[in-house]
Scaffold this motif. Structure first.
Motif, short mmCIF file in Angstrom:
data_model
loop_
_atom_site.label_atom_id
_atom_site.label_comp_id
_atom_site.label_asym_id
_atom_site.label_seq_id
_atom_site.Cartn_x
_atom_site.Cartn_y
_atom_site.Cartn_z
N GLN A 39 1.23 -1.04 0.54
CA GLN A 39 0.00 0.06 -0.26
C GLN A 39 1.09 1.08 0.27
OE1 GLN A 39 -2.90 0.24 3.30
NE2 GLN A 39 -3.70 1.35 1.89
N ALA A 40 0.78 2.09 -0.75
CA ALA A 40 1.28 3.46 -1.42
C ALA A 40 0.25 4.75 -0.71
CB ALA A 40 1.85 3.83 -2.56
N PRO A 41 1.23 5.39 0.28
CA PRO A 41 0.60 6.53 0.47
C PRO A 41 -0.75 7.42 -0.76
CG PRO A 41 2.29 6.97 0.71
CD PRO A 41 2.68 5.80 0.08
N GLY A 42 -1.93 6.97 -0.26
CA GLY A 42 -2.92 7.40 -0.87
C GLY A 42 -3.64 6.56 -1.90
N LYS A 43 -2.86 5.30 -1.61
CA LYS A 43 -3.62 4.56 -2.63
C LYS A 43 -3.73 3.29 -2.14
CE LYS A 43 -0.27 5.30 -6.04
NZ LYS A 43 0.40 4.70 -7.47
N GLU A 44 -4.86 2.05 -3.00
CA GLU A 44 -5.42 1.55 -2.01
C GLU A 44 -4.41 0.21 -1.79
OE1 GLU A 44 -10.45 1.34 -3.36
OE2 GLU A 44 -9.10 0.08 -4.48
N ARG A 45 -4.95 -0.33 -1.07
CA ARG A 45 -3.91 -1.83 -0.49
C ARG A 45 -4.03 -3.00 -1.71
NH1 ARG A 45 -3.31 -4.36 5.20
NH2 ARG A 45 -3.09 -2.44 5.41
N GLU A 46 -2.59 -3.28 -2.75
CA GLU A 46 -2.90 -4.15 -4.13
C GLU A 46 -2.45 -5.64 -3.55
OE1 GLU A 46 -1.03 -1.85 -7.11
OE2 GLU A 46 0.75 -1.74 -6.16
N THR A 85 15.30 -5.22 -9.12
CA THR A 85 15.61 -4.43 -9.61
C THR A 85 14.21 -3.21 -9.81
OG1 THR A 85 15.26 -6.28 -11.67
CG2 THR A 85 15.50 -3.17 -12.28
N LEU A 86 14.33 -3.24 -8.37
CA LEU A 86 13.50 -2.01 -7.64
C LEU A 86 13.40 -0.96 -8.46
CD1 LEU A 86 13.88 -2.79 -3.47
CD2 LEU A 86 12.08 -3.39 -4.95
N LYS A 87 12.53 -0.18 -8.26
CA LYS A 87 11.74 0.90 -8.88
C LYS A 87 11.45 2.20 -7.55
CE LYS A 87 10.55 -1.38 -12.92
NZ LYS A 87 9.33 -1.87 -14.02
N PRO A 88 11.37 3.10 -7.76
CA PRO A 88 10.51 3.99 -6.88
C PRO A 88 9.40 4.39 -6.70
CG PRO A 88 11.78 5.08 -8.53
CD PRO A 88 12.03 3.72 -8.94
N GLU A 89 9.00 3.24 -7.60
CA GLU A 89 7.27 2.97 -7.72
C GLU A 89 6.57 1.67 -7.04
OE1 GLU A 89 8.87 3.49 -10.31
OE2 GLU A 89 7.92 2.08 -12.52
N ASP A 90 7.88 1.26 -6.42
CA ASP A 90 7.44 -0.11 -5.61
C ASP A 90 8.03 0.36 -4.13
OD1 ASP A 90 9.94 -1.64 -7.76
OD2 ASP A 90 7.71 -2.14 -7.55
N THR A 91 8.00 1.88 -3.73
CA THR A 91 7.76 2.80 -2.74
C THR A 91 6.79 2.79 -2.19
OG1 THR A 91 9.26 4.14 -3.01
CG2 THR A 91 8.24 4.39 -1.42
N TRP A 114 -3.39 -10.58 8.96
CA TRP A 114 -2.39 -9.72 8.63
C TRP A 114 -0.93 -9.01 9.44
CZ3 TRP A 114 -2.50 -8.01 3.14
CH2 TRP A 114 -3.79 -7.83 2.99
N GLY A 115 0.11 -8.97 8.76
CA GLY A 115 1.28 -8.13 9.93
C GLY A 115 0.80 -7.14 10.58
N GLN A 116 1.94 -6.79 10.10
CA GLN A 116 1.98 -5.56 10.09
C GLN A 116 2.41 -4.00 9.50
OE1 GLN A 116 3.91 -7.22 11.41
NE2 GLN A 116 6.20 -5.47 11.46
N GLY A 117 3.20 -4.92 8.63
CA GLY A 117 3.16 -4.26 7.48
C GLY A 117 5.57 -3.64 8.06
N THR A 118 5.67 -4.06 6.64
CA THR A 118 7.51 -2.87 6.99
C THR A 118 7.34 -2.43 5.06
OG1 THR A 118 9.78 -4.01 6.44
CG2 THR A 118 8.39 -5.33 5.13
N GLN A 119 7.88 -0.66 5.94
CA GLN A 119 8.41 0.15 4.46
C GLN A 119 9.50 0.06 3.86
OE1 GLN A 119 6.47 2.92 4.78
NE2 GLN A 119 7.85 3.07 2.66
N VAL A 120 9.20 -0.25 2.46
CA VAL A 120 9.66 -0.88 1.67
C VAL A 120 9.75 0.72 0.69
CG1 VAL A 120 11.08 -1.39 -0.54
CG2 VAL A 120 9.46 -2.55 1.07
N THR A 121 11.74 1.54 0.76
CA THR A 121 11.01 2.90 0.12
C THR A 121 12.70 2.88 -0.49
OG1 THR A 121 10.76 4.41 1.64
CG2 THR A 121 11.66 5.67 -0.13
N VAL A 122 12.18 3.19 -1.87
CA VAL A 122 13.17 2.81 -3.23
C VAL A 122 13.57 4.13 -4.12
CG1 VAL A 122 13.96 1.59 -5.51
CG2 VAL A 122 12.48 0.33 -4.09
N SER A 123 14.82 4.89 -3.39
CA SER A 123 15.24 6.26 -3.92
C SER A 123 15.53 6.31 -5.21
CB SER A 123 16.09 6.92 -3.18
OG SER A 123 17.59 6.18 -3.34
#
Length: 124
Positions: A39-46, A85-91, A114-123
């Motif tokens: 789930q990205a900010p402002g988007k639904e879980r996918e 091959t992570l992309k910024p849109e994978d954040t 469900w788990g609590q989640g883990t943050q992935v940030t791709v710069s």
């Protein structure tokens, strides 16, 4: 009560890799289909990926196909998501989920735990 705990997220540059883990406890892990969602900010879980109970079947979202691999170790009660091959849109925040005594599904509503989640940030 089944508990799921994700780990392995972090900050990575575009083109890099991460391996997420999700450890399960409190239930019969080998009986569950396991999924990864994000789930990205402002988007639904996918949906991202799913693996069946025996690890004989996997499915992926088109957006990650060829870049991600889901796997599981039933002896360790753990499911993994290798992301390359992570992309910024994978954040996003990445969640694992368990579907009890059922087959695989792409639908978030069909998962029981469900788990609590883990943050992935791709710069970039």
């Amino acid at each position: 009560q089944v508990q799921l705990v994700e780990s392995g997220g972090g900050l990575v540059q575009a083109g890099g890799s991460l391996r997420l883990s999700c450890a399960a406890s409190g239930g019969a892990f080998s009986s569950y289909a396991m999924g990864w969602f994000r789930q990205a900010p402002g988007k639904e879980r996918e949906f991202v990926a799913v693996i069946n109970r025996s690890a004989g079947s996997t499915s992926y979202a088109d957006s990650v196909k060829g870049r991600c691999t889901i796997s599981r170790d039933n002896a360790k009660n753990t499911v993994y998501l290798q992301m390359n091959t992570l992309k910024p849109e994978d954040t996003a925040v990445y969640y694992c989920a368990a579907r009890v005594f059922s087959g695989t599904s792409f639908d978030t509503r069909s998962y029981d735990y469900w788990g609590q989640g883990t943050q992935v940030t791709v710069s970039s």
